[in-house]
Design an enzyme around this catalytic site. Structure first.
Site, mmCIF file in Angstrom:
data_model
loop_
_atom_site.group_PDB
_atom_site.id
_atom_site.type_symbol
_atom_site.label_atom_id
_atom_site.label_comp_id
_atom_site.label_asym_id
_atom_site.label_seq_id
_atom_site.Cartn_x
_atom_site.Cartn_y
_atom_site.Cartn_z
ATOM 1 C CE1 TYR A 33 1.155 -0.260 4.387
ATOM 2 C CE2 TYR A 33 0.120 1.906 4.356
ATOM 3 C CZ TYR A 33 0.930 0.977 4.981
ATOM 4 O OH TYR A 33 1.538 1.296 6.174
ATOM 5 N NE ARG A 52 6.974 3.925 0.298
ATOM 6 C CZ ARG A 52 6.823 4.797 1.291
ATOM 7 N NH1 ARG A 52 7.857 5.144 2.050
ATOM 8 N NH2 ARG A 52 5.648 5.331 1.538
ATOM 9 N NE ARG A 100 -5.277 -19.881 4.807
ATOM 10 C CZ ARG A 100 -4.409 -20.698 5.408
ATOM 11 N NH1 ARG A 100 -4.459 -21.992 5.175
ATOM 12 N NH2 ARG A 100 -3.522 -20.221 6.247
ATOM 13 C CE LYS A 147 3.324 3.194 3.227
ATOM 14 N NZ LYS A 147 3.534 3.251 4.670
ATOM 15 C CD GLU A 179 10.364 2.097 10.250
ATOM 16 O OE1 GLU A 179 10.255 3.055 9.474
ATOM 17 O OE2 GLU A 179 10.358 0.913 9.883
ATOM 18 C CG LEU A 204 8.538 2.517 4.537
ATOM 19 C CD1 LEU A 204 8.227 1.232 3.763
ATOM 20 C CD2 LEU A 204 7.273 3.305 4.771
HETATM 21 N N1 PDD Z 1 3.225 5.212 7.153
HETATM 22 N N2 PDD Z 1 7.944 4.045 8.641
HETATM 23 C C1 PDD Z 1 6.812 3.327 8.668
HETATM 24 C C2 PDD Z 1 6.818 2.024 9.387
HETATM 25 C C3 PDD Z 1 5.649 3.801 8.034
HETATM 26 O O1 PDD Z 1 4.525 3.066 8.066
HETATM 27 C C4 PDD Z 1 5.677 5.070 7.389
HETATM 28 C C5 PDD Z 1 4.475 5.640 6.677
HETATM 29 C C6 PDD Z 1 6.889 5.794 7.386
HETATM 30 C C7 PDD Z 1 7.023 7.123 6.689
HETATM 31 O O2 PDD Z 1 7.065 6.972 5.294
HETATM 32 P P1 PDD Z 1 6.498 8.117 4.329
HETATM 33 O O3 PDD Z 1 7.264 9.355 4.657
HETATM 34 O O4 PDD Z 1 6.810 7.615 2.972
HETATM 35 O O5 PDD Z 1 5.032 8.263 4.607
HETATM 36 C C8 PDD Z 1 7.993 5.247 8.007
HETATM 37 C C9 PDD Z 1 2.020 5.650 6.501
HETATM 38 C C10 PDD Z 1 1.795 7.121 6.572
HETATM 39 C C11 PDD Z 1 0.845 4.830 7.040
HETATM 40 O O6 PDD Z 1 1.041 3.629 7.173
HETATM 41 O O7 PDD Z 1 -0.233 5.371 7.295
#
Ligand code: PDD
Length: 284
Positions: A33, A52, A100, A147, A179, A204
């Site tokens: 996503y 990405r 499945r 992601k 993170e 990420l």
């Molecule tokens: N999350 N690290 C993780 C684990 C994340 O899920 C996200 C983003 C980021 C920041 O990445 P970016 O700057 O590309 O949004 C770092 C999104 C916002 C979410 O899951 O809602």
């Protein structure tokens, strides 16, 4: 009026959107996503999010439903149809529906869904006052650079933070912060150096992170990409996090220890300002 969402070729009211119970996103979290912010009705940094998304699908040998340029055009149409001025657009691709089986199906059609969320992201309490974080273990899998929709570990850690009266959790592995639950984590040392964990499969690769580090370097700020501990963070002059949904958001407390005077620091405030101004210039 109900929200219009996108599902596999159709724009429909959210109540009418349907995905199979055999969808591998539902059964195996076999999906990826992206979340792209919307400001002033325009998409922020969407080229980065699309690049990405493409990479996430490639890493999982997931056939794309269509070229990402087409996905980007559909996102813009969805934002226009829902008349969203500020918020986000969420895009999810899964490997599709199949009986499945752990092995990937040979002939499944990928599922593509999108929806918008109207929400304030430019002027928020978090950005004005900063947030409190706690540290938690990092229970996620080993490919956090992809992601995927398997978000149960960060969800659990977010609930720990809420239970502790904090806003978010910074996850720790082998003694070092990886993170935040849905954001990248930074500290600013007393000599003004911005420190954030280096890129690897352990975090990420944030789209906001890449831009913020570039803007920091352009503004002659010193940046070090290396791991840091919670103890070092608690001694820092300031801290902040970045994400598409939060831009640059100050962190004012870590595990009950107040940073500086407990107010958002000058580096985080300046980076937020520069980031939003630059992102808006290039928004589409
Ligand atoms: N999350 N690290 C993780 C684990 C994340 O899920 C996200 C983003 C980021 C920041 O990445 P970016 O700057 O590309 O949004 C770092 C999104 C916002 C979410 O899951 O809602």
């Amino acid at each position: 009026m109900s929200r219009i969402v996108y599902v596999n070729g159709d724009f429909v009211p959210e109540e009418a959107a349907k995905v199979s119970i055999f969808d591998r996103g539902f059964l195996f979290a076999d999906g990826v996503y992206e979340v792209t912010p919307i400001l002033h009705g325009k998409l922020i940094e969407n080229a980065g999010h699309m690049a990405r998304l493409e990479r996430s699908m490639r890493e999982l040998q997931m056939p794309p439903p269509c070229p990402v340029e087409e996905i980007a055009a559909l996102m813009k149409e969805l934002v226009a149809r829902n008349d969203v001025y500020e918020g986000m657009v969420y895009v999810q691709v899964t490997r599709g529906a199949a009986d499945r089986d752990f092995a990937f199906p040979e002939d499944a059609t990928p599922t593509l869904v999108m929806f918008t969320q109207e929400r304030k992201i430019e002027d928020t309490d978090s950005s004005r006052l900063g947030i409190r974080v706690i540290s938690t273990p990092d229970w996620r899998w080993a490919r956090r650079d992809i992601k995927t929709v398997q978000l149960l570990a960060p969800s659990l850690m977010k609930m720990r933070a809420k239970a502790a009266g904090a806003h978010d959790a910074w996850m720790v592995q082998d003694g070092f912060v990886t993170e935040g639950t849905s954001n990248n984590a930074y500290i600013v040392t007393k000599d003004g150096t911005i420190v954030t964990r280096h890129l690897s499969t352990e975090i990420l690769h944030g789209i906001t992170r890449a831009s913020v580090l570039r803007l920091a370097a352009e503004a002659q700020m010193k940046v070090e990409e290396r791991p840091f501990t919670i103890a070092e963070a608690q001694e820092a002059a300031e801290a902040f996090m970045t994400a598409a949904s939060a831009f640059v958001t100050p962190v004012v407390e870590i595990d009950g220890v107040t940073l500086g005077d407990g107010k958002p620091g000058p580096v985080a405030r300046r980076l937020r300002e520069i980031y939003i101004a630059t992102a808006l210039e290039h928004a589409d």
